[in-house]
Design an enzyme around this catalytic site. Sequence first.
Site, PDB file in Angstrom:
ATOM      1  N   ARG A  71     -36.300  10.184   4.306  1.00 53.68           N
ATOM      2  CA  ARG A  71     -36.257   8.881   3.636  1.00 53.68           C
ATOM      3  C   ARG A  71     -37.127   7.878   4.395  1.00 53.68           C
ATOM      4  O   ARG A  71     -37.155   7.886   5.619  1.00 53.68           O
ATOM      5  CB  ARG A  71     -34.806   8.359   3.599  1.00 53.68           C
ATOM      6  CG  ARG A  71     -33.994   8.978   2.508  1.00 53.68           C
ATOM      7  CD  ARG A  71     -32.524   8.680   2.630  1.00 53.68           C
ATOM      8  NE  ARG A  71     -32.193   7.306   2.989  1.00 53.68           N
ATOM      9  CZ  ARG A  71     -30.942   6.824   2.958  1.00 53.68           C
ATOM     10  NH1 ARG A  71     -29.941   7.605   2.590  1.00 53.68           N
ATOM     11  NH2 ARG A  71     -30.694   5.590   3.312  1.00 53.68           N
ATOM     12  N   ARG A 103     -31.728  -1.447  10.250  1.00 54.62           N
ATOM     13  CA  ARG A 103     -30.494  -1.192   9.481  1.00 54.62           C
ATOM     14  C   ARG A 103     -29.267  -1.340  10.370  1.00 54.62           C
ATOM     15  O   ARG A 103     -28.233  -1.835   9.943  1.00 54.62           O
ATOM     16  CB  ARG A 103     -30.537   0.212   8.879  1.00 54.62           C
ATOM     17  CG  ARG A 103     -31.444   0.290   7.671  1.00 54.62           C
ATOM     18  CD  ARG A 103     -31.867   1.707   7.404  1.00 54.62           C
ATOM     19  NE  ARG A 103     -30.819   2.525   6.834  1.00 54.62           N
ATOM     20  CZ  ARG A 103     -30.808   3.847   6.883  1.00 54.62           C
ATOM     21  NH1 ARG A 103     -31.789   4.491   7.509  1.00 54.62           N
ATOM     22  NH2 ARG A 103     -29.840   4.526   6.325  1.00 54.62           N
ATOM     23  N   LYS A 117     -20.959   8.728   5.444  1.00 54.56           N
ATOM     24  CA  LYS A 117     -20.287   8.320   4.212  1.00 54.56           C
ATOM     25  C   LYS A 117     -20.668   9.249   3.044  1.00 54.56           C
ATOM     26  O   LYS A 117     -19.797   9.696   2.309  1.00 54.56           O
ATOM     27  CB  LYS A 117     -20.661   6.873   3.833  1.00 54.56           C
ATOM     28  CG  LYS A 117     -20.233   5.837   4.863  1.00 54.56           C
ATOM     29  CD  LYS A 117     -20.435   4.422   4.345  1.00 54.56           C
ATOM     30  CE  LYS A 117     -21.886   4.033   4.118  1.00 54.56           C
ATOM     31  NZ  LYS A 117     -22.723   3.991   5.335  1.00 54.56           N
ATOM     32  N   ARG A 129     -21.341  -4.351   1.311  1.00 51.44           N
ATOM     33  CA  ARG A 129     -22.003  -4.358   2.609  1.00 51.44           C
ATOM     34  C   ARG A 129     -22.107  -5.786   3.139  1.00 51.44           C
ATOM     35  O   ARG A 129     -22.789  -6.022   4.134  1.00 51.44           O
ATOM     36  CB  ARG A 129     -23.411  -3.791   2.459  1.00 51.44           C
ATOM     37  CG  ARG A 129     -23.573  -2.358   2.961  1.00 51.44           C
ATOM     38  CD  ARG A 129     -24.999  -1.971   2.637  1.00 51.44           C
ATOM     39  NE  ARG A 129     -25.533  -0.913   3.438  1.00 51.44           N
ATOM     40  CZ  ARG A 129     -25.698   0.342   3.023  1.00 51.44           C
ATOM     41  NH1 ARG A 129     -25.272   0.716   1.841  1.00 51.44           N
ATOM     42  NH2 ARG A 129     -26.285   1.227   3.799  1.00 51.44           N
ATOM     43  N   ARG A 131     -32.181  13.515   9.890  1.00 49.50           N
ATOM     44  CA  ARG A 131     -31.705  13.751   8.519  1.00 49.50           C
ATOM     45  C   ARG A 131     -32.863  14.162   7.603  1.00 49.50           C
ATOM     46  O   ARG A 131     -33.947  13.613   7.661  1.00 49.50           O
ATOM     47  CB  ARG A 131     -31.063  12.459   8.000  1.00 49.50           C
ATOM     48  CG  ARG A 131     -30.438  12.606   6.649  1.00 49.50           C
ATOM     49  CD  ARG A 131     -29.360  11.597   6.428  1.00 49.50           C
ATOM     50  NE  ARG A 131     -29.850  10.240   6.227  1.00 49.50           N
ATOM     51  CZ  ARG A 131     -29.046   9.216   5.937  1.00 49.50           C
ATOM     52  NH1 ARG A 131     -27.742   9.395   5.851  1.00 49.50           N
ATOM     53  NH2 ARG A 131     -29.536   8.009   5.768  1.00 49.50           N
TER      54      ARG A 131
HETATM   55  P1  AMP Z   1     -27.665   3.903   1.868  1.00 44.70           P
HETATM   56  O1  AMP Z   1     -28.152   5.065   1.072  1.00 44.70           O
HETATM   57  O2  AMP Z   1     -26.244   3.534   1.532  1.00 44.70           O
HETATM   58  O3  AMP Z   1     -27.884   4.067   3.352  1.00 44.70           O
HETATM   59  O4  AMP Z   1     -28.544   2.635   1.419  1.00 44.70           O
HETATM   60  C1  AMP Z   1     -29.942   2.617   1.600  1.00 44.70           C
HETATM   61  C2  AMP Z   1     -30.469   1.214   1.464  1.00 44.70           C
HETATM   62  O5  AMP Z   1     -30.173   0.696   0.159  1.00 44.70           O
HETATM   63  C3  AMP Z   1     -29.883   0.193   2.425  1.00 44.70           C
HETATM   64  O6  AMP Z   1     -30.510   0.226   3.699  1.00 44.70           O
HETATM   65  C4  AMP Z   1     -30.181  -1.110   1.665  1.00 44.70           C
HETATM   66  O7  AMP Z   1     -31.544  -1.458   1.733  1.00 44.70           O
HETATM   67  C5  AMP Z   1     -29.901  -0.692   0.215  1.00 44.70           C
HETATM   68  N1  AMP Z   1     -28.484  -0.889  -0.116  1.00 44.70           N
HETATM   69  C6  AMP Z   1     -27.559   0.066  -0.391  1.00 44.70           C
HETATM   70  N2  AMP Z   1     -26.371  -0.462  -0.638  1.00 44.70           N
HETATM   71  C7  AMP Z   1     -26.513  -1.808  -0.525  1.00 44.70           C
HETATM   72  C8  AMP Z   1     -25.635  -2.918  -0.646  1.00 44.70           C
HETATM   73  N3  AMP Z   1     -24.336  -2.757  -0.926  1.00 44.70           N
HETATM   74  N4  AMP Z   1     -26.162  -4.160  -0.453  1.00 44.70           N
HETATM   75  C9  AMP Z   1     -27.458  -4.350  -0.197  1.00 44.70           C
HETATM   76  N5  AMP Z   1     -28.333  -3.348  -0.034  1.00 44.70           N
HETATM   77  C10 AMP Z   1     -27.880  -2.080  -0.195  1.00 44.70           C
END
Ligand code: AMP
Length: 207
Positions: free
Chosen positions: A151, A162, A13, A88, A122
Site C-alpha cells: 500500500r 499515520r 484490526k 478515528r 505488510r
Molecule cells: P486503514 O485501511 O483503516 O488503515 O485506512 C487507510 C487510510 O484511509 C487512513 O490512513 C486514512 O487516510 C483513511 N481513513 C480510513 N478510515 C478513516 C477515518 N475513519 N477517518 C479518516 N480517514 C480514514
Amino acid sequence: MKIVLLGAPGAGKGTQADLIVKEYGIPHISTGEAFRSNITKGTEIGLFVKSYMEKGLLVPDEVTIEIVSMRLKEDDCKNGFMLDGFPRSIPQAQALDKATSLDAVINIDVSYDVIYKRLTGRRNCSCGAIYHVSTYTSNNCAKCGKELFIRDDDKEEPIKKRLEVYEKITQPLISYYEKKGLLKTIVSSDAISDTFLKVKSILDTLI
Ligand code: AMP
C-alpha cells in the site's frame, strides 16, 4: 451485535475483522477499504481521498461520516455490524452516537515496535487478503493468485505520519469510550488465533 474495532494502524484490526465476520456473520464496514475501492474505481470520492491517504493523513470528517452514515442505513446493518477504522476522531464518534448505539468497542493494543514491523512488512492483494513477509514469501496471493502489492501508505514516511495522527486524533477515543462503559481492551499477541480467542471471549458475551 454492533461493535467498533479500535487500534493503531497495523494493530491487526483488518485481520481480526475477517475472523469476526467468519464467526458471527455480521457486515464488515472498513472505511479504509471503502476509500481504496473508490480510488481503484476512479470515482470522485476516490480522487478526493487519494492525496490524504498517500500522505498518511485522515480524510476529512464530513466525507468519512457521510460514507459510514449511508452504509449503516443499508438493510444488512439492521441487526448488527462491525466498524473497522471508524471512528478515528471525536467528531466521528459523536456522529456515530447520533446514528446508532453500540454494544462494545474493542481496542486492540499493540506496542509501536511491533506495529512498525507489521506495517513495513505488510503485503496486500486486491481481493482483500493480507500477508506479512515474515510468514509469506510468495509475490502472489494464495487465495486468488494475483500479484501482491505494498500500500502507498505502508511506506516509511506515511507510516510515521499515520502513527502521529493516531496518537493525536484517534487515541482520545479510548477515554471517550471508556467513559461510556463500552471499551474492552485486549493486548494483541503475536499469534493471530490467540488474539482472536480474546476477541471472541468478549463478543460471546454480547450474543
Ligand atoms: P486503514 O485501511 O483503516 O488503515 O485506512 C487507510 C487510510 O484511509 C487512513 O490512513 C486514512 O487516510 C483513511 N481513513 C480510513 N478510515 C478513516 C477515518 N475513519 N477517518 C479518516 N480517514 C480514514
